[in-house]
Structures are given as C-alpha cells and as structure tokens.
Design an enzyme around this catalytic site. Structure first.
Site, PDB file in Angstrom:
ATOM      1  N   ASP A 319       0.859  -1.185   0.000  1.00 32.88           N
ATOM      2  CA  ASP A 319       0.000   0.000   0.000  1.00 32.88           C
ATOM      3  C   ASP A 319       0.902   1.244   0.000  1.00 32.88           C
ATOM      4  O   ASP A 319       2.114   1.162   0.207  1.00 32.88           O
ATOM      5  CB  ASP A 319      -0.931  -0.022   1.217  1.00 32.88           C
ATOM      6  CG  ASP A 319      -2.114   0.926   1.043  1.00 32.88           C
ATOM      7  OD1 ASP A 319      -2.140   1.708   0.068  1.00 32.88           O
ATOM      8  OD2 ASP A 319      -3.036   0.898   1.898  1.00 32.88           O
ATOM      9  N   GLU A 519      -9.780   7.618   5.022  1.00 42.25           N
ATOM     10  CA  GLU A 519      -8.666   7.074   5.814  1.00 42.25           C
ATOM     11  C   GLU A 519      -8.528   7.792   7.162  1.00 42.25           C
ATOM     12  O   GLU A 519      -9.521   8.118   7.804  1.00 42.25           O
ATOM     13  CB  GLU A 519      -7.376   7.097   4.993  1.00 42.25           C
ATOM     14  CG  GLU A 519      -7.516   6.239   3.720  1.00 42.25           C
ATOM     15  CD  GLU A 519      -6.220   6.048   2.965  1.00 42.25           C
ATOM     16  OE1 GLU A 519      -5.189   5.781   3.586  1.00 42.25           O
ATOM     17  OE2 GLU A 519      -6.238   6.148   1.715  1.00 42.25           O
TER      18      GLU A 519
HETATM   19  C1  BGC Z   1      -5.071   3.178   0.791  1.00 42.78           C
HETATM   20  C2  BGC Z   1      -5.467   2.089  -0.174  1.00 42.78           C
HETATM   21  C3  BGC Z   1      -5.494   2.607  -1.579  1.00 42.78           C
HETATM   22  C4  BGC Z   1      -4.166   3.227  -1.913  1.00 42.78           C
HETATM   23  C5  BGC Z   1      -4.086   3.810  -3.304  1.00 42.78           C
HETATM   24  C6  BGC Z   1      -3.843   3.900   0.336  1.00 42.78           C
HETATM   25  O1  BGC Z   1      -3.607   5.027   1.135  1.00 42.78           O
HETATM   26  O2  BGC Z   1      -4.865   2.621   2.060  1.00 42.78           O
HETATM   27  O3  BGC Z   1      -6.718   1.563   0.186  1.00 42.78           O
HETATM   28  O4  BGC Z   1      -5.817   1.580  -2.466  1.00 42.78           O
HETATM   29  O5  BGC Z   1      -3.892   4.266  -0.998  1.00 42.78           O
HETATM   30  O6  BGC Z   1      -4.775   4.993  -3.411  1.00 42.78           O
HETATM   31  C1  BGC Z   2      -3.931   7.980  -0.537  1.00 38.17           C
HETATM   32  C2  BGC Z   2      -3.928   8.444  -1.934  1.00 38.17           C
HETATM   33  C3  BGC Z   2      -3.687   9.921  -1.926  1.00 38.17           C
HETATM   34  C4  BGC Z   2      -2.386  10.237  -1.229  1.00 38.17           C
HETATM   35  C5  BGC Z   2      -2.165  11.701  -1.129  1.00 38.17           C
HETATM   36  C6  BGC Z   2      -2.596   8.280   0.082  1.00 38.17           C
HETATM   37  O1  BGC Z   2      -2.544   7.826   1.393  1.00 38.17           O
HETATM   38  O2  BGC Z   2      -4.247   6.638  -0.527  1.00 38.17           O
HETATM   39  O3  BGC Z   2      -5.130   8.099  -2.546  1.00 38.17           O
HETATM   40  O4  BGC Z   2      -3.645  10.437  -3.203  1.00 38.17           O
HETATM   41  O5  BGC Z   2      -2.330   9.661   0.054  1.00 38.17           O
HETATM   42  O6  BGC Z   2      -0.923  11.983  -0.539  1.00 38.17           O
END
Ligand code: BGC
Ligand code: BGC
Length: 633
Positions: A319, A519
């Site tokens: 991730d 998140e």
């Molecule tokens: C999240 C995932 C997501 C990924 C890509 C991460 O921060 O935990 O669920 O698929 O970002 O955006």
């Molecule tokens: C999320 C992404 C997002 C990024 C931004 C990640 O944790 O999963 O979807 O674009 O943070 O910094």
C-alpha cells in the site's frame, strides 16, 4: 539475607528460559491456518513465455517491474524511461497533472502510458504497464461515473446478487476509461467505528463480508478459466488490506491490531480464503500492524500463510509508501518489504530513488536475485494472464471510449436500487412513513441538496471535499429525488437547508450528517454526533416545536451516537453514504405518484449501533440486524 528456596529458584529459571525462547507475539503458526486451494490457472504456454521474457530482462528492467508509482509523480515519459511495472492514481483530480479533466482525458492518458511502456528504444523490452485505481464505490474518480453506496450501505442491503451486479458495472466503467485494475474489494471487519475507514467495510463480522467477497471478485474479474477472465468487460481486483486493518486499537487507522492469532485468522482474515477461491489476482497489504509488527514486513503472514499455506500465485501489492514504516526503511528504500514477500511496491512518489536503491540492494545481495525474480515473475504472470501483452492500446480494447455507457441510465438504475436497499429505518413513530406525495414538504439540512456530502470520501478526490453538485454530472441530490417524487402527484418540495420557511409545510425531511473524509482523516475520538455544536439537533427540535412532523435522514459512514436527534425526530432513517443516486431515498419514503405503495425498507444494520458516545458493544445498542419495516413499529 533471604533464603531462596531451591524449587522456587528452579521455577524462576525455567520461566526465564521460556521467556528467552518464546516467540515474539507477532509470530504466526501457518499450520494452524486452513489450507486454501485457489482455482488452478497454471498454463504451460504462458509460463514458457514468462521464462523467456524474464531471462531477457536487465536488472534495471526487473526492478522497475516490481514498482508501482503514482501518476502525479510518474509521467508517461518516466514510464518510457523506466518501464515501471505499474502506475496508480491516488486522489488526483486528473491522470497526469493534478487537474480536473473530463472522462475522455483518462483514456488518452491510458494510451500514452501504455505506448510508453511498449517503447523498445534503448533495447528495452515492451511490457504493458498496469494501471490501478481505487474504484471502491463505482469508478469514483471519474466525472460522470455511477457512484454506488459505500460498502457499509451495501452491508446493510444483504444482497449478494446486487453486489455482483455492482462489481460488473464498476468493472465495465473502469474499462471505458482504459484502466486495468481496481483496488477493491475491501475485506476489513470493522471492530471500532471510530476508525475513519469504517464505511469501506461491509460489516463488523465475517458473515456478510465473506458472501460479498466472492461476488465482488467474480463481478470484477469474471470467472477464473473463462475466456473473458480479467479481460473484456472485466478488470483485475485487489483484496485489501491484508490483514487485520479493521481491528486496530481504538479504531486508529494504520494502528496496531492486538487480537490473538485465532481471532486474526477467524475474524479479520475470514473473507480472504473466499476471495482467493474466487480467483482474486492481487492482495494489498495493510498499513497497520499485528501485535506490534507492521504487515509490510510480516513474512509469516505474507509468505508463510498467503503464499505457502493458501497457495496464492498472484501479486502481493504494497500500500501507499507502506514500506517506509518498517524499521530501517524509508520511502525510497526497503529491502525488508521485498524480502518479506511484497511483489509490487507502492513507492508512490519516491519510485525513482526506490528503483536505484533496490538495484544496488540486489547487486549487493541484500535482496536475493531469486526473490527479485519471483516477484517479477508474479507481476509478469498477472499481465500475461490478463492478456495485456496482446490487448493492444487501451482505447482499442472492449468497452473503451463507450462514453454513453459511463454513468448510463441502466447503471444508475442499479445504483438507485442499491440506495433503496441500503436504507435502515431506526424509528417510525405513529407510522409517519411511508409519506403521501401530495403534501408540501420542507427539505432541510445541509445534506439535502449536497451530492458531495452524500458521496463521502473516495469521490472525485481522495477526501471528497471542496466539491460542488456540478462536479457530479447527472447525479441526483436527495432533495431533487424528493422533488421528483412529490411534484407529479401535486405535492411541493421546498429546499431550505436552515429549515426556515415562509409557508408552513405539512412535514419536514431533514438531511444531515458527516462531512466527507477518507482514511485517517476520518478517525474520531468519540462517536458523539456534532459534539459541542449540536446544530442539527437544534434544527430538528425547532421544526418539531412548531408541530411539524420531522423525518430525519442521516448521512454517515459509521454508527454515531445520535440519541437526542433520534428523540427529536418522528422517523429516523440511516442513509449511509448513498452515492450519486439520491433519488433512491424518496423511492422508499414516498408512495408512488400514481398512488401505488412505496418500496419498503430492506436494510438491516451491518454492525452494532451504539446508543452511547463510546465505541464498543457494551451498553444500550441497536443490535446487528436491526431495521424496521413498514409493517412494524
Ligand atoms: C489506501 C489504499 C489505496 C491506496 C491507493 C492507500 O492510502 O490505504 O486503500 O488503495 O492508498 O490509493
Ligand atoms: C492515498 C492516496 C492519496 C495520497 C495523497 C494516500 O494515502 O491513498 O489516494 O492520493 O495519500 O498523498
């Protein structure tokens, strides 16, 4: 001097030696986990092609294949230079620069990235790049796509067939923009709704999650072994987040899950075997820890369980910068994660240095060549399985560019049905509901005509904030749905977010709830709704005090303590985060304009709803499964 008894001393020594030799608490015992046999997809021709390709790649090319980078940090030109294994779009507004674009621009970008990955100048090998997206409630980053209720609402609907259909539609819409892969389904079992990702989970217990895991995977990917598996109208799915993400202490995102091994296996991991048996091709690793150890470095779970015990031969994907949280690692370097079993590292923004560092770590033997080869093999196998080498550029593939199908009326009708089925009725005093449409209805609350709020996080952007209704073309707000339910019957709907009116209404529908989040932005210390302000409670009470019957509609990603709001309303509906089709709410609240019956409520709580500000199962609650019907009080 105290005399220590000889036998006491022996016991002490024995205890000491046990502690010295005891396994750390995060030790896994794979033989205690059930054995899983995913469908056999072995294909000798494919494996031979894989061997040949692998033997031709340089070290630099191999390392590039195990990296997935964010499109905000990796341009098509970068992909041409490096031939990265994959790209993803996180919360970006557009495919290349972080700017909002119309849907067709995504397909143009898909062709550009693809062409870059197939470029053979400088003796590079043509290897199609994978493009992954968080299509977690429909193809939610695309303007004009169909947005389904977030998972928690689908959990309330208890309808596996519907979930299969939703997955199929999502896959089709993902194909329209030329993408290959969705980072879904989420298989978390949420234990503490203070967690900001509660709404991405279907339930607080395995039952529903298992049933849906199968439908989501089959709907997204198609049937293993079938001609259109992973292609045609299907995409690659990703079961996430492995494992235990829903059980972190105090519901803290990316926190520590301290449940014992049996609970980890039987509750948190419960849906993975089903997803594997349905043929899921990627598993995304959780950003959380189990017993103090970050999953991104947990070889016992990634290798010994997922690989060996469960015979998973797809791709284990990290991730977002998850590797940087391991001891001794940072964004741009983490041999530990690769060695622990991650095949495709989401080095989202630091991919360039990650590449350089990994190349030298393989040269120096810190990452064994055999491990690198294994990871590359898995990534390439997935690309071959999905037919990407022979599929041509994205715009020439099935469904690509069929803009009429993106957010089509047929797709929206399914989303609207999902909204109807997801609603949970907590209270219906004096059988106020269903409503006759021929009435004057005041539609109040800041959620009434607010598509971004009804969509929640993971909608056009990561956090789903700072958006307007017009950013969601063809979507319907809840107010618009109410207006089109009452107008044809001779009723009226007046929109008044603050609840003020000049002509006294027959009744009020008040739509309110949580602001969008995603998140850890959504982690909260308490479940109390609007602690401190109680603005919406005042709105409900104010209308009620004037003798106006009040229907409350709550937009929320989780159970909230809303005891006083509940008291202040005559009827109370939990609408979760319904997505783009707000009309589904009026479908259930109102009898049809032609006088026929309203749709009845079908939703049942997919998790315990506390009747107190603290999380947890103690105290007064609406139980799992609670949900009134028009036949009941
Ligand atoms: C999240 C995932 C997501 C990924 C890509 C991460 O921060 O935990 O669920 O698929 O970002 O955006
Ligand atoms: C999320 C992404 C997002 C990024 C931004 C990640 O944790 O999963 O979807 O674009 O943070 O910094």
């Amino acid at each position: 001097m105290r005399i220590v008894h000889a036998s006491t001393l022996a016991t002490l020594l024995c205890l000491l030696s046990i502690t010295a030799h005891a396994d750390p608490p995060s030790t896994i015992h794979p033989n205690l986990w059930p054995e899983i046999h995913p469908p056999k997809l072995h294909d000798a021709v494919l494996e031979a092609r894989l061997d040949t390709l692998l033997s031709q790649l340089t070290l630099e090319e191999k390392v590039a294949q195990i990296i997935i980078a964010d499109t905000n940090s990796a341009s098509p030109e970068d992909v041409r230079q490096y031939h990265l294994g994959g790209i993803l779009t996180g919360g970006n507004l557009g495919p290349v620069k972080n700017e909002p674009v119309p849907a067709p621009a995504w397909l143009v970008a898909a062709d550009e990235y693809y062409a870059a990955s197939m470029d053979t100048s400088g003796d590079k090998h043509a290897i199609p790049v994978l493009w992954g997206m968080d299509a977690v409630h429909g193809h939610n980053y695309i303007k004009g796509a169909t947005l389904f209720p977030h998972n928690i609402g689908l959990g309330a609907a208890r309808d596996p067939k519907l979930v299969r259909q939703i997955a199929q539609i999502t896959a089709a819409e993902v194909r329209i923009t030329g993408h290959d892969w969705s980072f879904a389904p989420t298989l978390s079992i949420v234990q503490d709704p203070r967690w900001g990702r509660t709404y991405e989970a279907y339930s607080d217990r395995p039952d529903i999650v298992r049933r849906y895991a199968r439908e989501m995977v089959l709907g997204l990917q198609g049937k293993p072994g079938a001609k259109d598996f992973l292609r045609g109208a299907h995409v690659i799915a990703s079961a996430k987040h492995f494992v235990g993400d829903g059980g972190t202490r105090d519901g803290r995102d990316q926190g520590d899950n301290v449940d014992d091994e049996a609970e980890l296996r039987d509750v948190h991991a419960a849906a993975y075997p089903i997803a594997l048996e349905a043929g899921v091709q990627t598993v995304m690793v959780s950003l959380s820890s189990w017993q103090g150890q970050k999953l991104h470095g947990h070889a016992g779970l990634l290798r010994d369980v997922l690989r060996s015990r469960w015979h998973f031969d797809g791709v284990v994907v990290g991730d977002w910068n998850g590797h940087e949280q391991l001891p001794g690692c940072h964004k741009a370097s983490c041999p530990t994660a690769i060695n622990a079993g991650i095949d495709l590292v989401m080095a989202a923004d630091a991919w360039r240095d990650f590449h350089a560092n990994t190349v030298s770590q393989v040269r120096s033997g810190v990452v064994p060549m055999a491990r690198l080869d294994e990871a590359v093999r898995r990534v390439l196998r997935l690309k071959l399985r999905a037919g990407l080498f022979d599929a041509g550029k994205p715009s020439t593939r099935a469904l690509a560019g069929e803009w009429r199908r993106l957010g089509s009326p047929a797709h929206r009708a399914v989303a609207r049905r999902a909204v109807r089925e997801s609603l949970v009725l907590l209270k219906n005093a004096a059988h106020l509901l269903p409503l006759k449409p021929k009435q004057s209805v005041l539609v109040a609350g800041d959620g009434a005509d607010n598509v971004p709020k009804q969509c929640g996080g993971w909608s056009l952007t990561w956090q789903g904030r700072d958006l307007k209704n017009s950013d969601f073309p063809a979507a319907q707000s809840i107010y618009e749905g109410i207006r089109s339910a009452v107008t044809p019957a001779g009723g009226t709907a007046v929109l008044s977010p603050t609840g003020d009116f000049s002509v006294r209404p027959d009744l009020a529908i008040v739509v309110f709830g949580e602001e969008p989040y995603a998140e850890f932005f959504g982690d909260v210390p308490t479940l109390e709704y609007q602690a401190g302000s109680k603005r919406d409670l005042a709105l409900l009470r104010n209308l009620r005090a004037q003798g106006i019957p009040v229907v409350a509609v709550l937009l929320t990603g989780r159970p909230l303590w809303i005891e006083e709001e509940l008291d202040a309303a005559d009827a109370f509906v939990v609408a979760w985060l319904p997505g783009s089709e707000g009309g589904g709410i009026a479908d259930v609240l109102f009898a049809r304009p032609n006088g026929s019956r309203a749709f009845d409520f079908r939703g049942r709580l997919p998790l315990v709803w506390p009747r107190g500000p603290r999380a947890g199962r103690d105290g007064d609650v609406f139980d799992y499964g609670y949900g009134l019907r028009y036949g009941s009080r």
